[in-house]
Design an enzyme around this catalytic site. Structure first.
Site, PDB file in Angstrom:
ATOM      1  CE  LYS B  76      -3.929   1.828   2.738  1.00 40.08           C
ATOM      2  NZ  LYS B  76      -4.713   1.614   3.967  1.00 40.08           N
ATOM      3  CB  SER B 151      -8.090   3.330   2.847  1.00 40.28           C
ATOM      4  OG  SER B 151      -7.224   2.732   3.802  1.00 40.28           O
ATOM      5  CB  SER B 175      -8.151   0.458   5.751  1.00 43.34           C
ATOM      6  OG  SER B 175      -8.857   1.671   5.771  1.00 43.34           O
TER       7      SER B 175
END
Lengths: 100, 480, 485
Positions: B76, B151, B175
């Site tokens: 990420k 996310s 997330s």
């Protein structure tokens, strides 16, 4: 949502604290949206929490410290290369109010 | 491409396949299909091939390789990798290259994993759909008209699309778990303090935790075993912590609670899948009962005060002085305001406004202070529940993946995290395991929750659920 | 200090001191003054995204030392974030202790005023970087920022508003400084900024109890500035009130050259620091064992050292100059040798005078050079009249050059070996015979001629005699003559 929790004036004050420049449209929409979110958060206002100790950390660690031993620092030129503006080995910033 | 992490590592270690071959094949898949998903902000092809080559050279010299030998991994883009752009999905950090590497990433590299790229995310990890990226939205590989969740949507999509067998995300309010559920893969949020946060760009420091995505429970455990461990650079890292990747799929005799507060307001398909999961666990010999954890209903409110409050402070450093974007103004204050106005997107601004308000004079006690007390209630309620049950389960997400652009009301979007937030507030581990799907074939995950450091038993239940799960969803191009 | 004008002044002080650690408070960058700008920086003190702080254990030890030296309770403490934007503050917040500081409820004594000033708290925090205004670059006003100081550990010591004059405030800072330096936690250099003082000053009319609105004065870089600024500010506030105005609570800047304070030019800004507990750090709860261990390592502090000297002198009423000598010895560190000398029977005043005057000037460069044993040997000889004051000082000067040399050897080398009583009597006899007129005048009561004979005796003996002994012999001879008349 009937009740307006956060006025546009308050929104502007909070935006200034957060150093966020907002457009007129943003001020309007943020005061509405923040009000709605805070309205939802009102459910916790009704709880009896007088005797409850706040939780600051999910895990209860204490006294986490390190030895006072010097380690590596970064290369100044490499760091300054990332800066928006630099001069004479320093970061350059626009005028600071209160300095003369 | 369907090889899992363990299989790849075994093949590379035994020289049946080279790391270079593995990496080339995965890069090829990315270049072929990522345009349909937009999982990656940065593909580190050159670096990945060099890393793979070094691994192959070491293998040829007879050196012993690490547990993730040659396994391609996506990160990420809120984790620092020295010399590679780290954007956090924000314009304010565009072009910034950190001069240091996150501890979790170092551990992966030390285990001979190959860093293949940085994945898309909601800006500064604030969001549940990856639509809040300042660059582009990521699409769900199972149905590209849907969001992948967020996310960590780019990392979830990378694994679901078979671009990488493992991806790393961060979970502040769900997330990792929510996108795992929406993409039909496994996603783990470890106990707070199990994985070092050093080098993870902070959203809400007391809630953030790094964790893995994988297509099966064993691979997720393998990744967690590498990620977990104490780090001197993170004061909140648990001393002596580690995760022992040895668990069974036995649930016979376990007491499992189904969190009642998380079974209301969920879609029919999700409810159906939850019931199937309950029936399956009972058939495996577990005792499954409803349990009430009343304070979890206040989790969302507490979370949306605590997380924005911490975020408003964490994001103050983006001021255009030392790195990143600067929009010059007449003086420093104007420069701050213009830089941050232009550099941050709407959701980030909204949360900073909310958080600043919650901490400001006159509101701290009523908002932030009360939210911290609710956190105590949630911890107490969980403690009670774990007195009677070994693990708890719930849906991960109240719904399946929703359409891109469907949720425009911020509050409606926040509801997506209602089942995942309590574990963050408590610092407890939780994971999502794919178990069913709706009529349209969209995946549905089951969340397994455990007490702090209860990863072993959590993984056992997850492993068992995997045995009873529906056929895994596949990317849309495999069905074309 | 303005009572004759009908006003009382109230002063509270906030003193920041930099700790003498090797590294910064939350990272392993070197804590050192005067380095090339932006060379002691790392992801943590530069506030790079993703970096995390870890508390320096020695900084905590130093904070505890300071607290114990100021008679504080050591408490469990929590770091908070103090949120505000400033270009020299890399994270947009300063990590500081807020409502749970490590040290609370102490006090400090002002020796000249026989007064205790309460210390409200002493808490830990990180320093900021430094910005310097440089004027125009490409037509725009700019400042330069150096982050070497960012993250340097500080302890801020906050007094109660217990002081009522500039002199008290100066003595507070001077006393605090000597205690902090003695504790080993800081070097106390005001000129390098390792000790920084802010003064909260208010005035009120005599007869009222409620404190007036206070102003905080910054940029006080010396004790002199502190005293001048307080006096100026009190006068200013009194004038405002007497003109019917009201004092506005504000931060004011002391300008040493102009000798005045002025309001900072920042626009009206409601400060709202939005303190909240720093989630990246754990709470500190120093164990009793740790606190006791630190307490046992602490040197004896200046107030206690002053007391010991006073007790050794066995006097109820010391003169002002003796009190000054006591303070000088304590500041210099020559008090221990006075105590040692007194314990060996040397008169207190003699030992004090030598330790406060000669020792401090002769050994100014390095107070550690003098061997207390040799000091005691020397003043003992002086006390027994075997050496004159002049000789004793000369021996001290020689010891500064050769600290390890034996005192007796120096005395011999300088020719200070005392004459026997007979030899001395012989010299005096010869002088009386060769100067009969002067002797007669002395006998008749012209005492000043005693000096004439002592001078002559010095000369013929090459300085080996003790003037006091010569005077005693002459005095006895005169008494004999007068008695026989």
């Amino acid at each position: 949502m009937s009740e307006q929790e956060i006025s546009e004036e308050e929104t502007l004050h909070v935006a200034h604290l957060a150093r966020l420049g907002l457009s007129g449209a943003e001020v309007k929409s943020f005061s509405k949206q923040l009000s709605a979110i805070l309205q939802h958060a009102k459910d916790i206002a009704t709880l009896d929490l007088d005797d409850v100790v706040p939780t600051k950390h999910a895990i209860s660690l204490m006294n986490v410290m390190r030895e006072d031993t010097v380690g590596d620092s970064l290369d100044r030129d490499e760091v300054l290369a990332s800066a928006p503006e630099a001069q004479s080995g320093m970061f350059v910033v626009p005028k600071i109010l209160g300095e003369s | 491409m369907d090889l899992g992490a363990q299989e790849i590592a075994d093949l590379v270690k035994s020289s049946k396949v080279s790391a270079t071959q593995v990496v080339e094949a995965h890069l090829d898949e990315i270049s072929r299909y990522d345009s349909r998903v937009n999982a990656f902000l940065l593909v580190m092809a050159e670096n990945a091939l060099e890393q793979a080559k070094r691994i192959d050279v070491r293998r040829s010299k007879g050196e012993e390789l690490g547990p993730l030998a040659g396994v391609p991994i996506a990160l990420k883009d809120n984790m620092a990798v020295s010399g590679f752009a780290t954007t956090c999905g924000s314009k304010i950090l565009e072009g910034w290259k950190p001069p240091y590497t996150a501890t979790a990433v170092k551990r992966l590299v030390a285990a001979d994993a190959v860093l293949i790229g940085k994945t898309n995310l909601d800006e500064f990890a604030m969001g549940s759909s990856t639509e809040n990226s300042a660059y582009f939205p990521t699409k769900n590989p199972i149905d590209p008209t849907k969001v992948p969740g967020g996310s960590s949507g780019g990392s979830a999509a990378s694994v679901a699309a078979r671009f990488t067998p493992i991806a790393i995300g961060s979970d502040t309010g769900g997330s990792i778990r929510q996108p795992a559920s929406l993409c039909g893969i496994v996603g783990v949020k470890p106990t707070y303090g199990l994985v070092s946060r050093y080098g993870l760009v902070a959203f809400a420091s007391s809630l953030d935790q790094i964790g893995p995505f994988a297509r099966n429970v064993q691979d997720a455990a393998l990744a967690l075993q590498v990620l977990a461990g104490h780090d001197d650079r993170d004061s909140t890292s648990i001393p002596g912590s580690h995760f022992d990747n040895s668990f069974t799929d036995r649930v016979a005799g376990l007491r499992i609670g189904v969190i009642q507060e998380m079974t209301t307001g969920i879609s029919g398909a999700v409810e159906h899948t939850l019931n199937d999961a309950i029936a399956f666990l009972r058939s495996m010999g577990a005792t499954v009962e409803a349990v009430s954890i009343p304070s979890t209903t206040y989790g969302l409110s507490a979370y949306y005060l605590i997380a924005p409050a911490e975020a408003s402070s964490n994001l103050s450093r983006f001021d255009g002085v030392r790195y990143g974007l600067r929009v010059p103004g007449a003086d420093i204050t104007q420069t701050y305001e213009q830089t941050r106005a232009e550099g941050f997107g709407a959701e980030v601004k909204r949360r900073m406004m909310l958080g600043t308000y919650a901490l400001s004079a006159g509101y701290y006690d009523a908002l932030y202070g009360r939210a911290q007390k609710v956190r105590t209630l949630i911890l107490d309620d969980f403690a009670k529940a774990y007195g009677a049950y070994d693990v708890l389960i719930s849906p991960t997400s109240p719904t399946v993946a929703f359409g891109l652009g469907d949720k425009t009301d911020p509050l409606a979007m926040y509801m997506a995290d209602v089942c995942t937030i309590p574990s963050n507030l408590a610092g407890h581990p939780a994971m999502s395991v794919p178990f069913g799907c709706d009529e349209a074939g969209l995946p549905i995950g089951i969340q397994v929750l455990a007490p702090a450091m209860g990863e072993q038993i959590m993984f056992s239940v997850a492993q068992s659920l995997q045995n009873g799960a529906a056929k895994p969803a596949v990317p849309v191009w495999r069905r074309d | 200090m303005f009572e004759e004008q009908g006003f009382l002044v109230t002063i509270g002080l906030e003193v920041h001191c930099e700790l003498l650690t090797e590294t910064k408070l939350f990272c392993s960058c070197a804590n050192s003054f005067g380095q090339v700008p932006n060379t002691n920086i790392c992801p943590v003190c530069l506030g790079l995204p993703g970096s995390l702080p870890v508390i320096n254990s020695r900084a905590v030890d130093f904070a505890i030392r300071i607290g114990l030296s100021l008679n504080c309770e050591i408490r469990p403490s929590v770091f908070h974030r103090k949120n505000y934007f400033y270009p020299d503050m890399p994270k947009g917040y300063q990590v500081s202790q807020y409502d749970e500081p490590i040290c609370v409820n102490g006090y400090l004594e002002l020796p000249s005023f026989d007064k205790k000033v309460r210390v409200l708290r002493a808490h830990m925090e990180e320093d900021t970087g430094k910005s310097t205004h440089i004027g125009r670059i490409h037509g725009a006003e700019k400042s330069l920022v150096d982050f070497n100081r960012a993250g340097v550990p500080l302890v801020e010591i906050v007094s109660e508003p217990d002081m009522t004059s500039a002199d008290e405030a100066r003595e507070y800072v001077s006393e605090l400084r000597s205690i902090l330096v003695a504790s080993g936690a800081t070097d106390g250099k005001m000129e390098e900024g390792s000790l920084r003082v802010d003064a909260n000053v208010s005035v009120r009319r005599v007869g009222t109890n409620e404190l007036g609105t206070r102003c905080e004065i910054k940029n006080l870089n010396s004790l002199r500035s502190l005293g001048r600024a307080i006096t100026y500010e009190a006068k200013r506030q009194i004038e405002v009130i007497e003109d019917g105005g009201a004092i506005k609570q504000e931060t004011r800047h002391w300008n040493e050259d102009q000798g005045r304070t002025s309001g900072l030019r920042s626009k009206e800004e409601a400060y709202d620091y939005r303190y909240f507990p720093e989630p990246d750090l754990t709470p500190l709860a120093p164990s009793n064992e740790l606190v006791d261990a630190i307490r046992s390592q602490l040197p004896i502090m200046p107030p206690e050292r002053r007391n010991r000297l006073r007790l050794a002198g066995k006097s109820e009423n010391y003169t002002r100059s003796e009190l000054e000598q006591i303070q000088t010895c304590v500041n210099f560190g020559s008090d221990e040798m006075v105590l040692l000398a007194v314990s060996k029977g040397v008169p207190f005043k003699l030992a004090l005078a030598r330790a406060a005057n000669e020792v401090t000037s002769i050994f100014a460069d390095d107070p550690t050079v003098i061997d207390p044993g040799k000091f005691v040997e020397l003043v003992s000889l002086e006390a027994s009249s075997a050496l004159s004051a002049t000789q004793s000082k000369a021996v001290l000067a020689e010891l500064a050059v050769e600290p390890t040399k034996d005192v007796k050897v120096i005395i011999a080398e300088l020719g200070f070996v005392g004459l026997s009583a007979d030899e001395l009597a012989q010299i005096v006899n010869e002088l009386i015979e060769s100067n009969p007129k002067e002797w007669l005048r002395y006998v008749e009561g012209e005492n000043q001629l005693g000096g004439f004979f002592i001078g002559k005796a010095m000369k013929v003996s090459n300085g080996k005699i003790n003037g006091r002994e010569v005077a005693q012999i002459m005095e006895r001879r005169r008494n004999d003559i007068l008695a026989s008349r």
